[in-house]
Design a protein around this motif. Structure first.
Motif, PDB file in Angstrom:
ATOM      1  N   CYS A   1      -6.847 -38.071  49.364  1.00 29.19           N
ATOM      2  CA  CYS A   1      -6.751 -37.185  48.868  1.00 29.19           C
ATOM      3  C   CYS A   1      -7.480 -37.054  47.156  1.00 29.19           C
ATOM      4  CB  CYS A   1      -5.409 -38.206  48.530  1.00 29.19           C
ATOM      5  SG  CYS A   1      -4.171 -36.688  49.775  1.00 29.19           S
ATOM      6  N   GLY A   2      -8.018 -38.346  46.812  1.00 31.26           N
ATOM      7  CA  GLY A   2      -9.005 -38.074  45.465  1.00 31.26           C
ATOM      8  C   GLY A   2      -8.113 -39.174  44.519  1.00 31.26           C
ATOM      9  N   ILE A   3      -6.851 -39.250  44.952  1.00 31.05           N
ATOM     10  CA  ILE A   3      -6.140 -40.042  43.704  1.00 31.05           C
ATOM     11  C   ILE A   3      -6.659 -41.290  43.529  1.00 31.05           C
ATOM     12  CG2 ILE A   3      -2.954 -41.003  43.520  1.00 31.05           C
ATOM     13  CD1 ILE A   3      -2.418 -38.236  45.654  1.00 31.05           C
ATOM     14  N   THR A   4      -6.841 -41.911  42.025  1.00 31.88           N
ATOM     15  CA  THR A   4      -6.974 -43.116  42.596  1.00 31.88           C
ATOM     16  C   THR A   4      -5.517 -44.083  41.856  1.00 31.88           C
ATOM     17  OG1 THR A   4      -8.632 -42.219  40.909  1.00 31.88           O
ATOM     18  CG2 THR A   4      -8.604 -44.554  40.602  1.00 31.88           C
ATOM     19  N   ASN A   5      -5.881 -45.218  42.685  1.00 26.74           N
ATOM     20  CA  ASN A   5      -5.221 -46.180  42.914  1.00 26.74           C
ATOM     21  C   ASN A   5      -5.276 -47.005  41.774  1.00 26.74           C
ATOM     22  OD1 ASN A   5      -2.728 -48.570  43.054  1.00 26.74           O
ATOM     23  ND2 ASN A   5      -2.746 -48.609  44.911  1.00 26.74           N
TER      24      ASN A   5
ATOM     25  N   ALA B   1       3.922 -37.312  53.746  1.00 28.08           N
ATOM     26  CA  ALA B   1       3.555 -36.202  52.727  1.00 28.08           C
ATOM     27  C   ALA B   1       4.736 -35.231  51.574  1.00 28.08           C
ATOM     28  CB  ALA B   1       3.690 -35.125  53.985  1.00 28.08           C
ATOM     29  N   LYS B   2       6.348 -35.579  51.337  1.00 25.96           N
ATOM     30  CA  LYS B   2       6.430 -35.576  50.457  1.00 25.96           C
ATOM     31  C   LYS B   2       6.379 -36.090  49.624  1.00 25.96           C
ATOM     32  CE  LYS B   2      11.976 -34.769  49.887  1.00 25.96           C
ATOM     33  NZ  LYS B   2      12.882 -35.609  50.043  1.00 25.96           N
ATOM     34  N   SER B   3       5.898 -37.268  49.455  1.00 23.66           N
ATOM     35  CA  SER B   3       5.417 -37.735  48.499  1.00 23.66           C
ATOM     36  C   SER B   3       4.228 -37.651  48.417  1.00 23.66           C
ATOM     37  CB  SER B   3       5.507 -39.814  49.343  1.00 23.66           C
ATOM     38  OG  SER B   3       6.797 -40.503  49.331  1.00 23.66           O
ATOM     39  N   LEU B   4       2.755 -37.359  48.972  1.00 22.96           N
ATOM     40  CA  LEU B   4       1.658 -37.115  48.439  1.00 22.96           C
ATOM     41  C   LEU B   4       1.898 -35.686  47.309  1.00 22.96           C
ATOM     42  CD1 LEU B   4       0.184 -37.417  52.018  1.00 22.96           C
ATOM     43  CD2 LEU B   4      -0.347 -38.901  49.723  1.00 22.96           C
ATOM     44  N   ARG B   5       2.559 -34.880  47.953  1.00 25.36           N
ATOM     45  CA  ARG B   5       3.069 -33.898  47.355  1.00 25.36           C
ATOM     46  C   ARG B   5       3.779 -33.048  45.925  1.00 25.36           C
ATOM     47  NH1 ARG B   5       4.480 -31.308  52.830  1.00 25.36           N
ATOM     48  NH2 ARG B   5       3.005 -29.827  53.552  1.00 25.36           N
ATOM     49  N   LYS B   6       5.079 -34.983  45.977  1.00 27.84           N
ATOM     50  CA  LYS B   6       5.288 -34.692  44.746  1.00 27.84           C
ATOM     51  C   LYS B   6       3.720 -35.262  43.564  1.00 27.84           C
ATOM     52  CE  LYS B   6       9.469 -37.401  44.085  1.00 27.84           C
ATOM     53  NZ  LYS B   6      10.487 -38.462  44.733  1.00 27.84           N
ATOM     54  N   ILE B   7       3.398 -36.440  43.987  1.00 25.36           N
ATOM     55  CA  ILE B   7       2.184 -36.817  43.480  1.00 25.36           C
ATOM     56  C   ILE B   7       1.299 -35.917  42.760  1.00 25.36           C
ATOM     57  CG2 ILE B   7       0.583 -38.545  42.706  1.00 25.36           C
ATOM     58  CD1 ILE B   7       1.435 -39.695  45.206  1.00 25.36           C
ATOM     59  N   ALA B   8       1.056 -35.209  43.610  1.00 28.55           N
ATOM     60  CA  ALA B   8       0.118 -33.638  43.165  1.00 28.55           C
ATOM     61  C   ALA B   8       0.870 -32.794  42.664  1.00 28.55           C
ATOM     62  CB  ALA B   8      -0.230 -32.979  44.513  1.00 28.55           C
ATOM     63  N   GLN B   9       1.973 -32.405  42.382  1.00 21.69           N
ATOM     64  CA  GLN B   9       2.990 -31.799  41.933  1.00 21.69           C
ATOM     65  C   GLN B   9       3.385 -32.479  39.980  1.00 21.69           C
ATOM     66  OE1 GLN B   9       6.843 -30.961  43.362  1.00 21.69           O
ATOM     67  NE2 GLN B   9       7.451 -29.315  40.915  1.00 21.69           N
ATOM     68  N   TYR B  10       3.292 -33.383  39.992  1.00 23.68           N
ATOM     69  CA  TYR B  10       3.033 -34.205  38.693  1.00 23.68           C
ATOM     70  C   TYR B  10       2.113 -34.237  37.741  1.00 23.68           C
ATOM     71  CZ  TYR B  10       3.058 -37.742  35.823  1.00 23.68           C
ATOM     72  OH  TYR B  10       2.165 -38.942  34.303  1.00 23.68           O
ATOM     73  N   PHE B  11       0.637 -33.954  38.890  1.00 20.90           N
ATOM     74  CA  PHE B  11      -0.763 -33.820  38.121  1.00 20.90           C
ATOM     75  C   PHE B  11      -0.440 -32.458  37.949  1.00 20.90           C
ATOM     76  CE2 PHE B  11      -1.227 -38.426  39.276  1.00 20.90           C
ATOM     77  CZ  PHE B  11      -1.523 -39.117  37.926  1.00 20.90           C
ATOM     78  N   GLY B  12      -0.171 -31.176  38.622  1.00 23.97           N
ATOM     79  CA  GLY B  12       0.075 -30.542  38.343  1.00 23.97           C
ATOM     80  C   GLY B  12      -1.402 -29.468  38.043  1.00 23.97           C
ATOM     81  N   ASP B  13      -2.442 -30.123  39.135  1.00 26.79           N
ATOM     82  CA  ASP B  13      -3.846 -29.729  38.960  1.00 26.79           C
ATOM     83  C   ASP B  13      -3.960 -28.596  40.618  1.00 26.79           C
ATOM     84  OD1 ASP B  13      -6.061 -29.597  38.989  1.00 26.79           O
ATOM     85  OD2 ASP B  13      -7.090 -30.950  38.089  1.00 26.79           O
ATOM     86  N   LYS B  14      -4.904 -28.019  40.332  1.00 31.01           N
ATOM     87  CA  LYS B  14      -4.695 -26.595  41.612  1.00 31.01           C
ATOM     88  C   LYS B  14      -5.646 -27.464  42.677  1.00 31.01           C
ATOM     89  CE  LYS B  14      -4.642 -22.000  43.566  1.00 31.01           C
ATOM     90  NZ  LYS B  14      -5.925 -22.702  44.620  1.00 31.01           N
ATOM     91  N   LYS B  15      -6.529 -28.153  42.632  1.00 36.51           N
ATOM     92  CA  LYS B  15      -7.726 -29.118  42.616  1.00 36.51           C
ATOM     93  C   LYS B  15      -6.988 -30.386  43.686  1.00 36.51           C
ATOM     94  CE  LYS B  15     -10.831 -32.128  41.734  1.00 36.51           C
ATOM     95  NZ  LYS B  15     -11.750 -32.748  40.403  1.00 36.51           N
ATOM     96  N   LEU B  16      -6.197 -31.320  42.821  1.00 37.56           N
ATOM     97  CA  LEU B  16      -5.158 -32.301  43.784  1.00 37.56           C
ATOM     98  C   LEU B  16      -4.352 -31.219  44.887  1.00 37.56           C
ATOM     99  CD1 LEU B  16      -5.004 -35.088  44.182  1.00 37.56           C
ATOM    100  CD2 LEU B  16      -3.117 -34.599  42.672  1.00 37.56           C
ATOM    101  N   ILE B  17      -3.628 -30.196  44.586  1.00 35.30           N
ATOM    102  CA  ILE B  17      -2.354 -29.741  45.436  1.00 35.30           C
ATOM    103  C   ILE B  17      -3.344 -29.346  46.182  1.00 35.30           C
ATOM    104  CG2 ILE B  17      -0.684 -27.923  44.985  1.00 35.30           C
ATOM    105  CD1 ILE B  17      -0.883 -28.035  42.424  1.00 35.30           C
ATOM    106  N   ASP B  18      -4.533 -28.674  46.460  1.00 36.77           N
ATOM    107  CA  ASP B  18      -5.141 -27.907  47.421  1.00 36.77           C
ATOM    108  C   ASP B  18      -6.079 -29.201  48.152  1.00 36.77           C
ATOM    109  OD1 ASP B  18      -4.259 -25.653  46.662  1.00 36.77           O
ATOM    110  OD2 ASP B  18      -6.859 -25.160  46.098  1.00 36.77           O
TER     111      ASP B  18
END
Ligand code: CFM
Length: 546
Positions: free
Chosen positions: A246-250, A307-324
């Protein structure tokens, strides 16, 4: 098999509760009654459950000790800290690779001490004359042999009883060695009512001695911490695979597949995500207070939950690139998951499960069973607190008793130089208005059906009674329960060690779990077992409580 199935639903929950308590002396029955709750499934109206209280001596509990929670659970999965058990050899030996946390030490130059068992091997004379000198020597020896960046010392019961000052020894050796961080944990086995106290002691010291030690900036976008994920059976590897995709950095996992540097760098993340609320919620709070990192609850057990958790993380950052990107990953991963789920569904639908595990899995795994159309009849934690059952709203009302007062609460303040809110209060409000919940966990109870039994600190006697009465298609707990349950003719799935299987987290993990449970609940072997109640059928439907 048919005769067994018939027994379902013929017992009222109140009758089951009475049956579980019937054998106890009145005082014990009164205590246990408060830990057995018949779920009302009404939000905020559920009566309180008694949890995080002492086990009555003589009862065969499923719990572990405080040392196990500290040394085994929290520090166990970190590969480059030398963990020395100060105590008799049994404690060190028993906690040597007995938890299935995995690590990836394949990188060049990676240090890995997880396969070693370090102990001061205390003898009678150390108990009589004190073991501080021996501990000092052990730290020196470990340093000379390995030159690790950190050495941790763990107290066992006798150390607390004789009064060795392990913190003074650690401090002295840290100064002496100069390039090695040495710290100690007062995690004597008896310190709390369960391993839960050990989690708290471990996390306090990691926060105090390690977190924030590395101030270098970290590369990558969308930086998160993953708190309360211990890489059992490779779960953390699967979650990391998905996050990376997803491009999320842990930045730091506490503590599956972790290193000293991950803990040290945790303040560099912009969001903390909490998997196992029980073992780590205080670290999430402290990271927020000290550095301004908000936290959310996530769950990567179950494909939908992932899936829900990933969407939550994306929503937090609020960046369209990540959400998509997150949507793309979900769309890519789900078809295979769905195909296996559809394949097993006709065979697993309507089957029943019971889950009695630790402090979070008894809740999380209900997701996976629900995805297979299976129903949870009864569940409970070994050592969770009321907030893990009833939700965090109850935290202000938790009673502080002598045992919990025994565990240090560290006072954390905003770090003058490093505190920076990751979102403005307007941004936080906007997210909250859109349904986003920070610092929030509803606990297990609202997710369970009305009339199900929620039981804290279940013991061997009650486990067997429950199985005998409700005859689930699968019972989930740990190694101590494994064979007594299987002897009753019911398949038993270990949800601590996964019976050497796994991973069960994330998308690939869900597939593994569906297949495994399908095999277990549909194996004909259980039908050939003769359980005691099959030979004495008076314990079945004809029973009437007087
Ligand atoms: Fe958290 Fe755990 Fe658990 Fe736990 Fe554990 Fe574990 Fe567990 Mo065994 S940290 S509370 S102390 S999720 S070792 S990885 S499986 S009891 S439910």
């Amino acid at each position: 098999m048919a005769t067994l199935k018939k027994k379902l639903v013929q017992w009222e929950p109140t009758d089951i509760k009475e049956e579980l308590l019937k054998k106890y002396p009145p005082k014990v029955a009164r205590k246990r009654a408060k830990q057995i709750l018949i779920n009302e499934a009404q939000e905020n109206e559920t009566p309180e459950i008694s949890a995080n209280v002492r086990t009555v001596p003589g009862i065969i509990t499923m719990r572990g000790c405080t040392y196990a929670g500290c040394k085994g659970v929290i520090l166990g999965p970190t590969r480059d800290i030398v963990n020395i058990t100060h105590g008799p050899i049994g404690c060190g030996f028993y906690s040597w690779l007995t938890r299935r946390n995995q690590t990836d030490a394949s990188a060049e130059g990676a240090e890995n001490y997880m396969t070693y068992c370090f102990s001061t091997d205390m003898q009678d004379e150390d108990i009589i004359f004190g073991g501080e000198k021996k501990l000092e020597k052990a730290i020196q020896e470990a340093y000379d042999t390995f030159h690790p960046k950190a050495i941790a010392v763990f107290a066992t019961c006798p150390v607390g009883l004789i009064g060795d000052d392990i913190h003074a020894v650690a401090k002295k050796m840290k100064e002496k060695l100069a390039d090695c961080n040495v710290f100690a944990f007062s995690c004597e086995g008896y310190k709390g009512v369960s391993q839960s106290a050990g989690h708290h002691i471990a996390n306090n010291q990691i926060f105090r001695h390690v977190v924030g030690e590395n101030d270098e900036e970290k590369d990558g976008e969308y930086k998160i911490n993953l708190l309360g994920e211990y890489n059992i059976g490779g779960d953390g590897f699967e979650i990391d695979r998905i996050l990376k995709k997803c491009g999320i950095t842990n930045i730091a996992t506490f503590s599956g597949n972790s290193t000293y540097d991950q803990f040290a760098s945790a303040p560099k993340a912009d969001l903390s995500t909490v998997m196992c609320h029980r073992s780590i919620n205080y670290v999430a709070d402290m990271l927020e207070t000290k550095y301004g990192i908000p936290w959310i609850k996530v769950n990567f057990i179950g494909a939908e939950a992932t899936a829900k958790s990933l969407r939550k993380i994306a929503q937090y950052f609020g960046d369209k690139k990540l959400i998509d990107r997150v949507e793309e990953v979900i769309a890519e991963e789900m078809p295979e998951v769905k195909a296996v789920a559809e394949d097993v569904y006709p065979r697993t639908e309507g089957k029943t499960a019971m889950l009695f595990v630790g402090g979070s899995r008894a809740h999380h795994y209900q997701e996976l069973f629900a995805e297979m159309g299976m129903k949870t009849l009864s569940a409970g934690y070994e050592f969770a607190h009321r907030d893990d059952y009833e939700g965090r709203e109850v935290i202000p009302t938790l009673r502080v008793d002598a045992d919990s007062r025994n565990i240090e609460e560290i006072e954390v303040e905003a770090d003058e130089a490093r505190y920076s809110p990751r979102k403005s209060s307007e941004e936080m409000e906007k997210l909250e208005e859109a349904g986003f919940k920070f610092k929030h966990y509803d606990g297990m109870i609202p997710d369970m059906d009305k009339g199900t039994l929620i039981i804290d600190d279940l013991n061997q006697y009650e486990a067997e009674k429950l199985v005998e009465i409700l005859k689930p298609d699968v019972f989930c707990a740990g190694i101590k329960e494994k064979f007594s349950i299987q002897k009753l003719g019911v398949p038993m799935k270990q949800l601590h060690s996964y019976d050497s299987g796994g991973p069960y987290a994330g998308f690939k993990g869900a597939i593994n779990f569906y297949k495994e449970i399908d095999r277990l609940v549909n194996s004909r072997i259980w039908g050939y077992m003769k359980a005691p109640w099959q030979e004495t059928p008076e314990l079945s439907a004809t029973y009437v409580w007087e």
